[in-house]
Design a protein around this motif. Structure first.
Motif, PDB file in Angstrom:
ATOM      1  N   MET A   1      75.241  52.676  51.675  1.00 38.08           N
ATOM      2  CA  MET A   1      75.352  54.044  51.228  1.00 38.08           C
ATOM      3  C   MET A   1      74.007  54.564  50.743  1.00 38.08           C
ATOM      4  SD  MET A   1      77.399  56.477  50.922  1.00 38.08           S
ATOM      5  CE  MET A   1      77.670  57.983  50.079  1.00 38.08           C
ATOM      6  N   ARG A   2      73.201  53.692  50.146  1.00 40.07           N
ATOM      7  CA  ARG A   2      71.916  54.130  49.598  1.00 40.07           C
ATOM      8  C   ARG A   2      70.881  54.360  50.694  1.00 40.07           C
ATOM      9  NH1 ARG A   2      71.238  50.178  44.373  1.00 40.07           N
ATOM     10  NH2 ARG A   2      73.048  50.963  43.247  1.00 40.07           N
ATOM     11  N   ARG A   3      70.979  53.603  51.783  1.00 46.58           N
ATOM     12  CA  ARG A   3      69.975  53.715  52.837  1.00 46.58           C
ATOM     13  C   ARG A   3      69.987  55.099  53.489  1.00 46.58           C
ATOM     14  NH1 ARG A   3      69.336  48.849  56.764  1.00 46.58           N
ATOM     15  NH2 ARG A   3      68.597  48.018  54.809  1.00 46.58           N
ATOM     16  N   PRO A   4      71.140  55.686  53.889  1.00 41.58           N
ATOM     17  CA  PRO A   4      71.110  57.028  54.484  1.00 41.58           C
ATOM     18  C   PRO A   4      70.574  58.081  53.511  1.00 41.58           C
ATOM     19  CG  PRO A   4      73.199  55.983  54.950  1.00 41.58           C
ATOM     20  CD  PRO A   4      72.472  55.098  53.988  1.00 41.58           C
ATOM     21  N   ILE A   5      70.898  57.952  52.247  1.00 37.35           N
ATOM     22  CA  ILE A   5      70.395  58.907  51.259  1.00 37.35           C
ATOM     23  C   ILE A   5      68.884  58.791  51.149  1.00 37.35           C
ATOM     24  CG2 ILE A   5      70.420  59.529  48.818  1.00 37.35           C
ATOM     25  CD1 ILE A   5      73.377  58.709  48.780  1.00 37.35           C
ATOM     26  N   ALA A   6      68.371  57.564  51.152  1.00 36.96           N
ATOM     27  CA  ALA A   6      66.926  57.357  51.065  1.00 36.96           C
ATOM     28  C   ALA A   6      66.221  57.924  52.294  1.00 36.96           C
ATOM     29  CB  ALA A   6      66.622  55.874  50.916  1.00 36.96           C
ATOM     30  N   ILE A   7      66.827  57.787  53.458  1.00 37.29           N
ATOM     31  CA  ILE A   7      66.238  58.324  54.683  1.00 37.29           C
ATOM     32  C   ILE A   7      66.183  59.848  54.621  1.00 37.29           C
ATOM     33  CG2 ILE A   7      66.611  58.581  57.169  1.00 37.29           C
ATOM     34  CD1 ILE A   7      67.679  55.710  57.158  1.00 37.29           C
ATOM     35  N   VAL A   8      67.266  60.475  54.175  1.00 36.77           N
ATOM     36  CA  VAL A   8      67.303  61.927  54.072  1.00 36.77           C
ATOM     37  C   VAL A   8      66.260  62.421  53.077  1.00 36.77           C
ATOM     38  CG1 VAL A   8      68.721  63.880  53.325  1.00 36.77           C
ATOM     39  CG2 VAL A   8      69.691  62.144  54.813  1.00 36.77           C
ATOM     40  N   VAL A   9      66.132  61.755  51.944  1.00 36.60           N
ATOM     41  CA  VAL A   9      65.140  62.153  50.939  1.00 36.60           C
ATOM     42  C   VAL A   9      63.732  61.994  51.495  1.00 36.60           C
ATOM     43  CG1 VAL A   9      64.171  61.534  48.697  1.00 36.60           C
ATOM     44  CG2 VAL A   9      66.642  61.721  48.977  1.00 36.60           C
ATOM     45  N   ALA A  10      63.468  60.919  52.233  1.00 34.57           N
ATOM     46  CA  ALA A  10      62.144  60.702  52.810  1.00 34.57           C
ATOM     47  C   ALA A  10      61.807  61.774  53.843  1.00 34.57           C
ATOM     48  CB  ALA A  10      62.076  59.316  53.445  1.00 34.57           C
ATOM     49  N   VAL A  11      62.762  62.131  54.680  1.00 33.48           N
ATOM     50  CA  VAL A  11      62.529  63.170  55.685  1.00 33.48           C
ATOM     51  C   VAL A  11      62.258  64.506  55.007  1.00 33.48           C
ATOM     52  CG1 VAL A  11      63.638  64.506  57.532  1.00 33.48           C
ATOM     53  CG2 VAL A  11      63.780  62.016  57.527  1.00 33.48           C
ATOM     54  N   LEU A  12      63.026  64.838  53.982  1.00 37.65           N
ATOM     55  CA  LEU A  12      62.810  66.094  53.273  1.00 37.65           C
ATOM     56  C   LEU A  12      61.451  66.112  52.578  1.00 37.65           C
ATOM     57  CD1 LEU A  12      66.339  66.766  51.753  1.00 37.65           C
ATOM     58  CD2 LEU A  12      65.232  67.947  53.647  1.00 37.65           C
ATOM     59  N   ALA A  13      61.030  64.979  52.026  1.00 36.92           N
ATOM     60  CA  ALA A  13      59.722  64.914  51.388  1.00 36.92           C
ATOM     61  C   ALA A  13      58.610  65.099  52.410  1.00 36.92           C
ATOM     62  CB  ALA A  13      59.563  63.581  50.668  1.00 36.92           C
ATOM     63  N   LEU A  14      58.738  64.486  53.580  1.00 39.06           N
ATOM     64  CA  LEU A  14      57.730  64.656  54.631  1.00 39.06           C
ATOM     65  C   LEU A  14      57.662  66.104  55.095  1.00 39.06           C
ATOM     66  CD1 LEU A  14      58.219  61.432  56.765  1.00 39.06           C
ATOM     67  CD2 LEU A  14      56.260  62.040  55.351  1.00 39.06           C
ATOM     68  N   LEU A  15      58.812  66.741  55.224  1.00 41.32           N
ATOM     69  CA  LEU A  15      58.822  68.146  55.621  1.00 41.32           C
ATOM     70  C   LEU A  15      58.163  69.013  54.567  1.00 41.32           C
ATOM     71  CD1 LEU A  15      62.354  68.544  57.222  1.00 41.32           C
ATOM     72  CD2 LEU A  15      60.148  68.680  58.366  1.00 41.32           C
ATOM     73  N   ALA A  16      58.420  68.741  53.303  1.00 41.96           N
ATOM     74  CA  ALA A  16      57.823  69.530  52.229  1.00 41.96           C
ATOM     75  C   ALA A  16      56.315  69.359  52.204  1.00 41.96           C
ATOM     76  CB  ALA A  16      58.427  69.123  50.886  1.00 41.96           C
ATOM     77  N   VAL A  17      55.837  68.133  52.412  1.00 42.52           N
ATOM     78  CA  VAL A  17      54.400  67.884  52.409  1.00 42.52           C
ATOM     79  C   VAL A  17      53.733  68.563  53.602  1.00 42.52           C
ATOM     80  CG1 VAL A  17      52.657  66.073  52.692  1.00 42.52           C
ATOM     81  CG2 VAL A  17      54.539  65.762  51.090  1.00 42.52           C
ATOM     82  N   SER A  18      54.354  68.470  54.762  1.00 45.72           N
ATOM     83  CA  SER A  18      53.745  69.086  55.949  1.00 45.72           C
ATOM     84  C   SER A  18      53.757  70.608  55.844  1.00 45.72           C
ATOM     85  CB  SER A  18      54.456  68.634  57.220  1.00 45.72           C
ATOM     86  OG  SER A  18      55.781  69.121  57.232  1.00 45.72           O
TER      87      SER A  18
END
Length: 90
Positions: A1-18
């Motif tokens: 359950m934690r892995r999909p949440i971590a993936i979503v947070v990482a993708v959102l962080a990359l989008l915010a940085v870019s």
């Protein structure tokens, strides 16, 4: 359950940085290009014509579709409410 949440947070962080790095770049100093598109692509308000067929924009079929969508969504909400009430009662 934690892995999909971590993936979503990482993708959102990359989008915010870019997005932030793209916004921080210097604006272009080149002159704007002249558009060759006609200016009447988007009609002026109240310059259109009334629907002549049921399938036209704003016609009877579109209003019927809107009604069907509202009824289906309302029925789903009603069904979920009944189901949750029954579950709480048991």
């Amino acid at each position: 359950m934690r892995r999909p949440i971590a993936i979503v947070v990482a993708v959102l962080a990359l989008l915010a940085v870019s997005t932030a790095s793209a916004a921080a770049q210097e604006p272009s100093t080149s002159t704007p290009t002249v558009s060759l598109l006609p200016r009447d692509i988007v009609p002026e308000p109240n310059s259109g014509e009334a629907p002549s067929e049921p399938g036209d924009r704003g016609g009877a079929l579109q209003l019927l579709l809107l009604g069907v969508v509202v009824v289906v969504i309302g029925g789903g909400v009603y069904g979920l409410m009944r189901q949750s009430r029954r579950a709480r009662a048991d």
